[in-house]
Write an enzyme that holds these catalytic residues in place. Structure first.
Site, PDB file in Angstrom:
ATOM      1  N   GLY A  10       0.823  -1.202   0.000  1.00 32.63           N
ATOM      2  CA  GLY A  10       0.000   0.000   0.000  1.00 32.63           C
ATOM      3  C   GLY A  10       0.854   1.248   0.000  1.00 32.63           C
ATOM      4  O   GLY A  10       0.555   2.234   0.669  1.00 32.63           O
ATOM      5  N   ALA A  11       1.928   1.229  -0.815  1.00 30.46           N
ATOM      6  CA  ALA A  11       2.969   2.256  -0.716  1.00 30.46           C
ATOM      7  C   ALA A  11       2.761   3.436  -1.652  1.00 30.46           C
ATOM      8  O   ALA A  11       3.604   4.336  -1.689  1.00 30.46           O
ATOM      9  CB  ALA A  11       4.332   1.625  -0.999  1.00 30.46           C
ATOM     10  N   GLY A  14      -0.605   8.054   0.983  1.00 30.44           N
ATOM     11  CA  GLY A  14      -0.820   8.156   2.410  1.00 30.44           C
ATOM     12  C   GLY A  14       0.291   7.621   3.278  1.00 30.44           C
ATOM     13  O   GLY A  14       1.480   7.878   3.066  1.00 30.44           O
ATOM     14  N   ILE A  15      -0.111   6.847   4.282  1.00 25.74           N
ATOM     15  CA  ILE A  15       0.824   6.310   5.260  1.00 25.74           C
ATOM     16  C   ILE A  15       1.885   5.444   4.594  1.00 25.74           C
ATOM     17  O   ILE A  15       3.055   5.477   4.973  1.00 25.74           O
ATOM     18  CB  ILE A  15       0.065   5.502   6.324  1.00 25.74           C
ATOM     19  CG1 ILE A  15      -0.871   6.413   7.119  1.00 25.74           C
ATOM     20  CG2 ILE A  15       1.027   4.791   7.271  1.00 25.74           C
ATOM     21  CD1 ILE A  15      -1.825   5.657   8.028  1.00 25.74           C
ATOM     22  N   GLY A  16       1.483   4.678   3.595  1.00 23.40           N
ATOM     23  CA  GLY A  16       2.437   3.790   2.934  1.00 23.40           C
ATOM     24  C   GLY A  16       3.570   4.541   2.272  1.00 23.40           C
ATOM     25  O   GLY A  16       4.749   4.168   2.402  1.00 23.40           O
ATOM     26  N   SER A 139      -5.371  -0.968  13.687  1.00 22.63           N
ATOM     27  CA  SER A 139      -6.121   0.240  13.980  1.00 22.63           C
ATOM     28  C   SER A 139      -6.757   0.112  15.347  1.00 22.63           C
ATOM     29  O   SER A 139      -7.067  -0.997  15.803  1.00 22.63           O
ATOM     30  CB  SER A 139      -7.219   0.461  12.932  1.00 22.63           C
ATOM     31  OG  SER A 139      -8.125   1.474  13.327  1.00 22.63           O
ATOM     32  N   TYR A 164     -14.608  -3.709   8.732  1.00 25.82           N
ATOM     33  CA  TYR A 164     -13.281  -3.111   8.881  1.00 25.82           C
ATOM     34  C   TYR A 164     -12.731  -3.379  10.284  1.00 25.82           C
ATOM     35  O   TYR A 164     -11.570  -3.783  10.433  1.00 25.82           O
ATOM     36  CB  TYR A 164     -13.351  -1.609   8.619  1.00 25.82           C
ATOM     37  CG  TYR A 164     -12.022  -0.908   8.779  1.00 25.82           C
ATOM     38  CD1 TYR A 164     -11.027  -1.047   7.819  1.00 25.82           C
ATOM     39  CD2 TYR A 164     -11.762  -0.117   9.890  1.00 25.82           C
ATOM     40  CE1 TYR A 164      -9.800  -0.400   7.963  1.00 25.82           C
ATOM     41  CE2 TYR A 164     -10.537   0.530  10.041  1.00 25.82           C
ATOM     42  CZ  TYR A 164      -9.563   0.378   9.081  1.00 25.82           C
ATOM     43  OH  TYR A 164      -8.353   1.000   9.228  1.00 25.82           O
TER      44      TYR A 164
END
Length: 283
Positions: A10-11, A14-16, A139, A164
């Site tokens: 997931g790069a 965002g966070i990735g 999370s 989720y």
């Protein structure tokens, strides 16, 4: 070849992306896993342009599909002789029910099973680099999660938040169960809460759910803040050898009672192995 190699899923946003940038700045050669080829190439190029001397490699896969994960792992094994850090970060939340090519509800498939599948596929590279680290982006939503064994996909009464939260609980359970199996190998497995971040993980949704996310997003923390704990777990000497824990704001905290339930950890581990068609690993 740099002394250390890291892979971030997931790069491409965002966070990735911020995690990959942080690891490149720390001297890692970084592998970036994304679903879109152009965005993956662009992110790798951005890292090389931002961090002098950085090495960044792009890998493309849909991590909700088990055959894609097996293909991806084979490509990574061809490219890298070892893997020092694996950051399982890719995830999404969906406003309506959907099943993958494997017949599994897509939130569970992407947000939980993909973490487990890729980690197990790459264990040989992690063992080759030991001491090595597996970092699972969970999370705080796991605290409201429960594993609906009787209707795992919530097909009968679908709720984006429920599925989720269930998948994020799956991350916490998986991290602890894997840590027990890897005890003594030099490979650690930890989960974390990144904070409530203005990322793109809900951006593909429409209706009231998508609108609500777009309204609150400007008020959320920035992706580089969300990456801080992932980078800490991947690089800090203070967590060398620490395993089976759950972190928030770079500190170990207790997960939910369900997250600490060893029987539940083992039950979900066994169920997930069955969904993946895999055998257990030796403890």
């Amino acid at each position: 070849m740099p002394d250390r190699i890291a892979l971030v899923t997931g790069a491409t946003s965002g966070i990735g992306t911020e995690t990959a940038l942080g690891l490149a700045r720390a001297g890692f050669r970084v592998g970036l896993v994304g679903r879109d080829p152009e965005r993956t190439r662009a992110t790798a190029a951005r890292i090389r342009a931002t961090v002098p001397g950085a090495q960044a490699d792009g890998f493309v896969a849909d991590l909700s599909v088990q055959a894609e994960i097996r293909r991806l792992a084979a490509e990574i094994r061809e490219r890298y002789p070892r893997l020092d850090v694996l950051v399982n970060n890719a995830g999404a939340i969906f406003d309506r029910y959907g099943a993958t090519a494997d017949g599994i509800e897509r939130t569970w498939a992407l947000d939980h099973l993909a973490y487990m599948h890729l980690s197990l596929e790459l264990l040989d590279l992690l063992r080759a680099a030991a001491p090595a680290r597996i970092v699972n982006v969970a999370s705080a939503a796991h605290r409201r999660g429960r594993i609906a064994f009787d209707d795992l996909g919530h097909a009968a009464n679908y709720s984006p938040i429920a599925v989720y939260s269930q998948a994020k609980l799956g991350n916490v359970l998986f991290s602890a169960a894997l840590a027990r199996r890897l005890a003594g190998t030099g490979i650690t497995s930890n989960a974390l809460h990144p904070g409530v971040i203005a990322s793109g993980f809900a951006s593909g949704n429409g209706g009231w759910f998508g609108l609500g996310w777009r309204v609150i997003r400007p008020f959320l923390a920035k992706p580089d803040d969300g990456a801080a704990t992932s980078i800490h777990l991947a690089t800090s000497p203070t967590v060398e050898g620490v395993t089976g824990r759950y972190f928030d704001a770079r500190r170990p905290v207790e997960p939910s009672a369900r997250g600490r339930d060893v029987d539940l950890q083992e039950r979900v581990w066994a169920m997930s192995l069955e969904q993946l068609g895999r055998q257990d690993i030796a403890r």
